[in-house]
Design a protein around this motif. Structure first.
Motif, PDB file in Angstrom:
ATOM      1  N   PHE A 224       0.966  -1.350   0.009  1.00  0.00           N
ATOM      2  CA  PHE A 224       0.056  -0.056  -0.078  1.00  0.00           C
ATOM      3  C   PHE A 224       0.933   1.190   0.065  1.00  0.00           C
ATOM      4  CE2 PHE A 224      -3.566  -2.377   2.290  1.00  0.00           C
ATOM      5  CZ  PHE A 224      -4.236  -2.755   0.987  1.00  0.00           C
ATOM      6  N   GLY A 225       2.034   1.229   0.107  1.00  0.00           N
ATOM      7  CA  GLY A 225       3.176   2.232  -0.195  1.00  0.00           C
ATOM      8  C   GLY A 225       3.306   2.824   1.266  1.00  0.00           C
ATOM      9  N   LEU A 226       3.343   1.966   2.335  1.00  0.00           N
ATOM     10  CA  LEU A 226       3.346   2.456   3.468  1.00  0.00           C
ATOM     11  C   LEU A 226       4.996   2.042   4.183  1.00  0.00           C
ATOM     12  CD1 LEU A 226       0.065   1.389   4.976  1.00  0.00           C
ATOM     13  CD2 LEU A 226       0.602   3.581   4.369  1.00  0.00           C
ATOM     14  N   TYR A 227       5.669   2.905   4.839  1.00  0.00           N
ATOM     15  CA  TYR A 227       6.980   2.627   5.142  1.00  0.00           C
ATOM     16  C   TYR A 227       7.059   2.104   6.782  1.00  0.00           C
ATOM     17  CZ  TYR A 227       8.597   5.049   1.225  1.00  0.00           C
ATOM     18  OH  TYR A 227       8.946   5.309  -0.287  1.00  0.00           O
ATOM     19  N   ASN A 228       7.863   1.178   7.199  1.00  0.00           N
ATOM     20  CA  ASN A 228       8.076   0.928   8.401  1.00  0.00           C
ATOM     21  C   ASN A 228       6.778   0.529   9.242  1.00  0.00           C
ATOM     22  OD1 ASN A 228      11.025   1.065   8.951  1.00  0.00           O
ATOM     23  ND2 ASN A 228      10.557   3.372   8.427  1.00  0.00           N
ATOM     24  N   MET A 229       5.928  -0.319   8.605  1.00  0.00           N
ATOM     25  CA  MET A 229       4.827  -0.840   9.301  1.00  0.00           C
ATOM     26  C   MET A 229       5.145  -1.987  10.272  1.00  0.00           C
ATOM     27  SD  MET A 229       2.142   1.036   8.502  1.00  0.00           S
ATOM     28  CE  MET A 229       0.668   0.262   9.321  1.00  0.00           C
ATOM     29  N   ALA A 230       6.455  -2.390  10.259  1.00  0.00           N
ATOM     30  CA  ALA A 230       6.984  -3.306  10.944  1.00  0.00           C
ATOM     31  C   ALA A 230       8.386  -2.569  11.531  1.00  0.00           C
ATOM     32  CB  ALA A 230       7.252  -4.606  10.230  1.00  0.00           C
ATOM     33  N   GLY A 231       8.672  -2.745  12.791  1.00  0.00           N
ATOM     34  CA  GLY A 231      10.003  -2.091  13.297  1.00  0.00           C
ATOM     35  C   GLY A 231       9.927  -0.591  13.181  1.00  0.00           C
ATOM     36  N   ASN A 232      11.157  -0.085  13.576  1.00  0.00           N
ATOM     37  CA  ASN A 232      11.452   1.268  13.968  1.00  0.00           C
ATOM     38  C   ASN A 232      10.977   1.710  15.121  1.00  0.00           C
ATOM     39  OD1 ASN A 232      13.239   3.352  12.918  1.00  0.00           O
ATOM     40  ND2 ASN A 232      11.548   4.321  11.592  1.00  0.00           N
ATOM     41  N   VAL A 233       9.489   2.172  14.990  1.00  0.00           N
ATOM     42  CA  VAL A 233       8.816   2.286  16.483  1.00  0.00           C
ATOM     43  C   VAL A 233       7.404   1.628  16.199  1.00  0.00           C
ATOM     44  CG1 VAL A 233      10.079   4.654  16.731  1.00  0.00           C
ATOM     45  CG2 VAL A 233       7.852   4.470  15.424  1.00  0.00           C
ATOM     46  N   SER A 234       7.002   1.056  17.382  1.00  0.00           N
ATOM     47  CA  SER A 234       5.843   0.659  17.671  1.00  0.00           C
ATOM     48  C   SER A 234       4.765   1.861  17.231  1.00  0.00           C
ATOM     49  CB  SER A 234       5.532   0.016  18.899  1.00  0.00           C
ATOM     50  OG  SER A 234       6.349  -1.026  19.153  1.00  0.00           O
ATOM     51  N   GLU A 235       3.545   1.664  17.059  1.00  0.00           N
ATOM     52  CA  GLU A 235       2.677   2.639  16.926  1.00  0.00           C
ATOM     53  C   GLU A 235       1.235   2.741  17.677  1.00  0.00           C
ATOM     54  OE1 GLU A 235       1.886   2.708  12.755  1.00  0.00           O
ATOM     55  OE2 GLU A 235       4.133   2.575  12.199  1.00  0.00           O
TER      56      GLU A 235
END
Length: 447
Positions: free
Chosen positions: A363-374
């Protein structure tokens, strides 16, 4: 005869009010709506998917059984909200509070634009001759009768604020500015900074769901006012890790330009909600200025929306890229996380990375895994999947302070990066590994 004349007058009046519709039912025409993709967001087309764990529940938490659900279309930030973007919120609040305090003191000492100095920052309605009829009505019926006399009055944003102490226009201006900074005995290294505890944002919300279920109560019973500090808690870099040297991150991470494109952290769930409310207010102020239709609210995503977006159109995948591994066929890591015990840097980063790092999902979304939790809008309940709706499911219990966080972070193992793994944190807590992104409902057809 009188009845005939009256009837004739009514007919003439009705015909006179005809606006060219020839007596046909043509509907009421409002402002023409032109769908506009919000800046920095991408459209997530609505649809159904299998929510929950499709593989082994290694930790045996049993809080995410598989379930087919459907979500509507919405826009979502392509990246996590960055330090630079959150600083825009902080700067707006700082600007508004400064102008409000200047206007209040100008009002108190009776100075207006013609008096120069602090008078240049007086409320726009301070002088009676400058008030519009609407200003005068509100002044007489609301402002002057309110517990907060200045609530709702228009501050002057036409004049630039002066931050250079050598250019302060008068002592009244200096008094206001001095009240915004930390005391001299708390400054060090010659730096006297803004007192971040003074940076408070006030906004109102309405619990529409509660209002719909309690029609016998007054509308005002469901309108709540929120006021909170909005500056990130930079001390999380130290408090989250005992016997660890992270002072440089505490000192520089949020404000320094070197980290502008990194995800903001140290923001609680309540602060993330406040940011979303401000973003809506800020955009609609621009829309009003341009005579355009208002946009609907920015908000945190529901848990189901977040998982649907994270999957990127891949059914039953373990990660946003599918899986089942966190590395590609060349041995490169596909996200920012902790690959092995004590080894945070094998993936190329010790802490966070820029918000648009690594490849985006379908879907063109970055860092939906890792980096920071959301953060998500949903409250955490271990059994919520068993009773939540299958259409736009979301459990938001205002009395439950445990809020769902998703996606895993730079300090987590691969298990927490899985799109179906659920975790939580308390709404008033902030962490060095939790950030957020916002969504906005798509207005129009569902898909």
């Amino acid at each position: 005869m009188k009845k005939f004349i009256a009837l004739t007058a009514i007919i003439v009046l009705l015909v006179g009010c005809n606006s060219g519709d020839r007596g046909e039912l043509v509907g009421v025409k409002g402002k023409k709506w032109h769908p506009e993709k919000p800046y920095g967001m991408t459209l997530i087309p609505g649809g159904s998917f299998i929510m929950g764990k499709s593989d082994d529940d290694l930790f045996n938490v049993q809080d995410a059984p598989t379930k087919t659900v459907t979500v509507r279309s919405f826009y979502m930030d392509e990246t996590e909200i960055t330090n630079s973007e959150y600083r825009q919120f902080v700067e707006w609040v700082k600007d508004s509070i400064t102008r409000l305090r200047l206007a209040e003191l100008a009002d108190e000492v009776g100075m207006g634009p013609g008096d120069g100095g602090i008078g240049e920052f007086a409320f726009l309605d301070q002088e009676e001759e400058d008030r519009t009829p609407y200003d005068q009505y509100m002044y007489d019926n609301y402002y002057s009768l309110s517990d907060d006399f200045n609530e709702g009055r228009r501050i002057n944003k036409r004049v630039n604020l002066i931050w250079d102490t050598s250019k302060y226009p008068d002592e009244y201006y200096a008094e206001v500015m001095d009240s915004l900074y930390i005391p001299y005995d708390e400054a060090y290294n010659g730096q006297r900074t803004i007192d971040v505890e003074k940076l408070r944002f006030k906004y109102t919300t309405m619990d529409v769901e509660a209002a719909a279920r309690n029609p016998n109560l007054r509308r005002r019973d469901f309108i709540h006012s929120e006021e909170l500090m909005i500056y990130p808690d930079t001390t999380v870099w130290i408090k989250d890790f005992n016997y660890s040297y992270n002072e440089p991150m505490h000192n520089d991470y949020f404000w320094h330009d070197a980290y502008s494109d990194y995800p903001v952290v140290g923001v609680s769930w309540k602060q993330a909600k406040a940011f979303s409310a401000w973003r809506t207010l800020y955009k609609n102020a621009y829309q009003k200025q341009k005579g355009r239709a208002q946009v609907n609210q920015f908000r945190l995503p529901g848990e189901a929306e977040w998982e649907y977006a994270a999957r990127g159109g891949i059914e039953s995948g373990s990660y946003p890229w599918g899986g089942p591994y966190a590395m590609d066929d060349r041995g490169c890591f596909l996200a920012n996380f902790k690959p092995a015990r004590g080894d945070y840097a094998a993936d190329g980063a010790l802490y966070t990375v820029e918000a648009d790092s690594y490849a985006p999902n379908g879907f063109g979304l970055y860092n939906m895994a890792g980096n920071v939790s959301e953060w998500t809008a949903s409250s955490y309940d271990q059994s919520s999947y068993t009773y939540s709706s299958t259409m736009n499911p979301n459990v938001n219990d205002k009395d439950n302070m445990r809020k769902v966080v998703r996606g895993g972070s730079w300090k987590d193992t691969a298990y927490f990066l899985q799109v179906s793994t659920r975790d939580y944190e308390y709404a008033d807590s902030s962490r060095s590994y939790i950030g957020f992104r916002t969504v906005q409902d798509y207005m129009g057809v569902g898909n």
